[in-house]
Scaffold this motif. Sequence first.
Motif, PDB file in Angstrom:
ATOM      1  N   GLY A  82       0.776  -1.013  -0.039  1.00 35.07           N
ATOM      2  CA  GLY A  82      -0.049   0.078   0.020  1.00 35.07           C
ATOM      3  C   GLY A  82       0.914   1.146  -0.197  1.00 35.07           C
ATOM      4  N   ILE A  83       0.524   2.291  -0.650  1.00 35.81           N
ATOM      5  CA  ILE A  83       1.129   3.454  -0.585  1.00 35.81           C
ATOM      6  C   ILE A  83       0.361   4.602  -0.371  1.00 35.81           C
ATOM      7  CG2 ILE A  83       2.783   5.111  -2.125  1.00 35.81           C
ATOM      8  CD1 ILE A  83       2.990   2.840  -3.985  1.00 35.81           C
ATOM      9  N   VAL A  84       0.860   5.521   0.641  1.00 36.05           N
ATOM     10  CA  VAL A  84       0.233   6.741   0.903  1.00 36.05           C
ATOM     11  C   VAL A  84       0.981   7.998   0.632  1.00 36.05           C
ATOM     12  CG1 VAL A  84      -0.837   8.194   2.855  1.00 36.05           C
ATOM     13  CG2 VAL A  84      -0.840   5.706   2.943  1.00 36.05           C
ATOM     14  N   SER A 103     -11.391   0.340  -4.933  1.00 36.13           N
ATOM     15  CA  SER A 103     -10.203  -0.768  -5.586  1.00 36.13           C
ATOM     16  C   SER A 103     -11.288  -2.239  -5.421  1.00 36.13           C
ATOM     17  CB  SER A 103      -9.045  -0.749  -4.839  1.00 36.13           C
ATOM     18  OG  SER A 103      -9.250  -1.008  -3.536  1.00 36.13           O
ATOM     19  N   ARG A 150      -7.896   3.972   2.578  1.00 38.45           N
ATOM     20  CA  ARG A 150      -8.127   3.534   1.107  1.00 38.45           C
ATOM     21  C   ARG A 150      -6.863   2.406   0.768  1.00 38.45           C
ATOM     22  NH1 ARG A 150      -7.268   7.461  -3.697  1.00 38.45           N
ATOM     23  NH2 ARG A 150      -5.388   7.514  -2.564  1.00 38.45           N
ATOM     24  N   CYS A 151      -5.573   2.709   1.448  1.00 38.24           N
ATOM     25  CA  CYS A 151      -4.640   1.932   1.142  1.00 38.24           C
ATOM     26  C   CYS A 151      -4.592   0.598   1.904  1.00 38.24           C
ATOM     27  CB  CYS A 151      -3.273   2.712   1.408  1.00 38.24           C
ATOM     28  SG  CYS A 151      -2.280   1.668   2.497  1.00 38.24           S
ATOM     29  N   PRO A 156      -2.695  -4.885   2.765  1.00 37.12           N
ATOM     30  CA  PRO A 156      -1.494  -4.744   2.067  1.00 37.12           C
ATOM     31  C   PRO A 156      -0.448  -5.434   3.071  1.00 37.12           C
ATOM     32  CG  PRO A 156      -1.859  -2.619   3.112  1.00 37.12           C
ATOM     33  CD  PRO A 156      -3.379  -3.295   3.170  1.00 37.12           C
ATOM     34  N   VAL A 159       3.175  -1.227   4.120  1.00 33.89           N
ATOM     35  CA  VAL A 159       2.868   0.039   3.683  1.00 33.89           C
ATOM     36  C   VAL A 159       3.849   1.107   3.612  1.00 33.89           C
ATOM     37  CG1 VAL A 159       1.333   1.906   4.191  1.00 33.89           C
ATOM     38  CG2 VAL A 159       0.569  -0.154   5.049  1.00 33.89           C
TER      39      VAL A 159
END
Length: 359
Positions: A82-84, A103, A150-151, A156, A159
């Motif tokens: 996951g990416i923020v 998603s 959202r991530c 995930p 992160v």
Amino acid sequence: MAGLSIQNVTKTFGTAKALDDVSIEVADGEFLAVLGPSGCGKTTLLRMIAGFETVSGGKIDIGGREVSTPQMNISPEKRRVGIVFQNYALWPHMSVEENIGYSLKVAGVSKAEREARVTAALELVNMQQYGDRRPANLSGGQRQRVALARCLVAEPRLVLFDEPLANLDVHLRASMEDEFADFHKRTGTTILYITHDQAEAMALADRIAVMDHGRLMQLATPRELYHEPANEMVASFISQGMVLPADVETAEKGGECKVTVLGQELVVRCRKGEKPRKNARICCRASQIEAVKGKGAGFDGTITRAVYRGGSARVEFEPEAAPNLGLHFDQPDPVSFEAGQRTRLRITSGWLIPAGEGA
Ligand SMILES: Nc1ncnc2c1ncn2[C@@H]1O[C@H](COP(=O)(O)OP(=O)(O)OP(=O)(O)O)[C@@H](O)[C@H]1O
């Protein structure tokens, strides 16, 4: 959650090396910050972990599984990373819930499961009551929490945070720091957090990887980076440490040795096994410099600037023996130093920078 292993990773763009033989192990559940000045290679590293960029040499494993080698690159959507980002990249026409669940909808997850997972993600970031709002009607900090939810909804294994607080004002940054720390404590998520802000890295991370010019300078706890920098770059980068030339006079005993700095003899902390040597460097902090009354051990020079900061002044000083070596220290109220005044200072303690490591 999963650990991350970056092994001897190199990245070249044409002839330029953006990353040079970088190795970092992030334990399962650890919060690791990657800190460094602009252009040091932070974003490139993040993009390679996410799978957007290939590695030129070395390899990356996530949860014990190889994801990047020069011959093979698992695609970003298969990595479960996951990416923020700093610009939250939320859809303006969707509600918070729709943004978070999007998603899952695209992936064909059933409505009932989607709703349950969106609710759980909203709870993780303390945004339960904001599900119906549009992003435009949220504060910057709330938007960043939605981006985090959202991530997280995609479950995930790891992160990545890419300077997530860069767009927020100072007060909001502080409260978001608390929230991220709390979030990490509650969930045990493995986090790799990219930033150029050392206060943020120090406040949040279990360990910090300091990078410069594509190379890893030191990987250590915030306290160790501050008290025992491995080289001159880390010493001067972390909290504006002062790096001063020194001769080591005695071998290490009990973690200390005697040095001469600007003609003053003093005892500093050092690594085990240090031996007498010339042209060494020590790192000292503003709190380790003080004015000397009379002619005690120390060195003479001139105050070049005194800036009052409420409760104390930051005083800048030029030693007579080395005018190019700007020193600084704090004088608490009542502040008496002024530019042009001659005085005598002494260094009370410091850290002997180990020989021959990195920068
Ligand atoms: N696609 C590219 N092509 C050529 N050079 C690149 C490319 N991407 C990055 N670089 C170079 O690699 C080096 C590292 O860049 P990177 O963006 O990773 O640094 P950074 O630490 O994230 O910097 P900042 O904090 O300013 O974002 C820089 O010298 C940059 O110019």
